[in-house]
Design an enzyme around this catalytic site. Structure first.
Site: not given
Ligand code: DX5
Ligand code: ZN
Length: 225
Positions: A14, A39, A41, A43, A72, A74, A143, A181
């Site tokens: 990620s 991956h 993320d 947001m 992903h 969010m 998650m 994740d």
């Molecule tokens: C959290 C993200 C994850 C995050 C995981 O909201 O969706 O993908 O990057 O990070 P680690 O592996 O550090 O928990």
């Molecule tokens: Zn993620």
């Protein structure tokens, strides 16, 4: 529960925990180190508090790897953003069930753009919420922390949920990716794989471990043997 033991487990670094000023370089490094997916993320500052990447960033990192981009989302109203992320080079687009009352339509929208569709579920959301949509998706992203930040501690109760989902997928003969994740490291990775995960997202354990990206990916893989 151990149905997937012989399958190669996918590792998805990620980039949330990568150095944003050297994103291309770090994505290339993770690719060279044997990652299976990248991956990303996304947001929006609404569904989760932080704001991270948009489709322009996805298009930019697309040039640094041949691996599938596992995007992903969010975000709220993801249906408004799907075409842009698909065009930017996403290979998998995953949306959360929580902001999507019309999830069937959203999943069809993703598939109509020609990319794979994933559904994600927060730690406190019941598996029953995604029961009807399971046959329509290519991937389920469970998650194991509350989404929004990297480097959080793995929530133990999600292990049982992963095992229940694995049993359900096997029962219905749904051969889809079960990705986990949040809080994945050398200690938690073998435990989630034992419960039936087929893909692991890891941010801090790969980009913030003190080891090189290459070493960190190797250690994560070795933890699964
Ligand atoms: C959290 C993200 C994850 C995050 C995981 O909201 O969706 O993908 O990057 O990070 P680690 O592996 O550090 O928990
Ligand atoms: Zn993620």
């Amino acid at each position: 529960m151990t149905a997937m033991t012989n399958t190669k487990i996918k590792i998805a670094p990620s980039i949330l925990s990568a150095d944003f000023a050297r994103l291309g370089e770090q994505v290339a490094e993770a690719t060279k180190a044997g990652a299976d997916l990248i991956h990303v993320d996304v947001m929006d500052g609404h569904f989760v508090p932080q704001i991270t990447f948009g489709e322009l960033a996805v298009a930019a990192i697309r040039k640094y790897t041949t691996l599938p981009l596992d995007v992903h989302l969010m975000i709220e109203s993801p249906e408004d953003q799907i075409a842009q992320f698909a065009k930017a080079g996403a290979d998998i687009i995953t949306v959360h069930i929580e902001p999507c009352p019309h999830i069937h339509r959203v999943i069809q929208l993703i598939k109509n753009t020609g990319v794979k569709a994933g559904i994600s579920i927060n730690p406190a959301t019941s598996l029953s919420m995604i029961d009807e949509i399971l046959p329509e998706v290519d991937l389920v992203l469970v998650m194991s922390v509350n989404p929004g930040f990297g480097g959080q501690t793995f929530i133990e109760s999600t292990l049982d949920k992963i095992a229940r989902l694995r049993a359900e997928l096997d029962k219905r003969k749904l051969n889809i990716e079960l990705e986990v994740d949040g809080g994945i490291n050398v200690k938690t990775a073998p435990r989630v794989v034992k419960c039936g995960a087929t893909a692991l997202v890891a941010g801090a354990a790969i980009f913030n471990s003190g080891d090189s990206i290459d070493q960190a990916i190797k250690k994560l893989r070795q933890s699964l043997v």
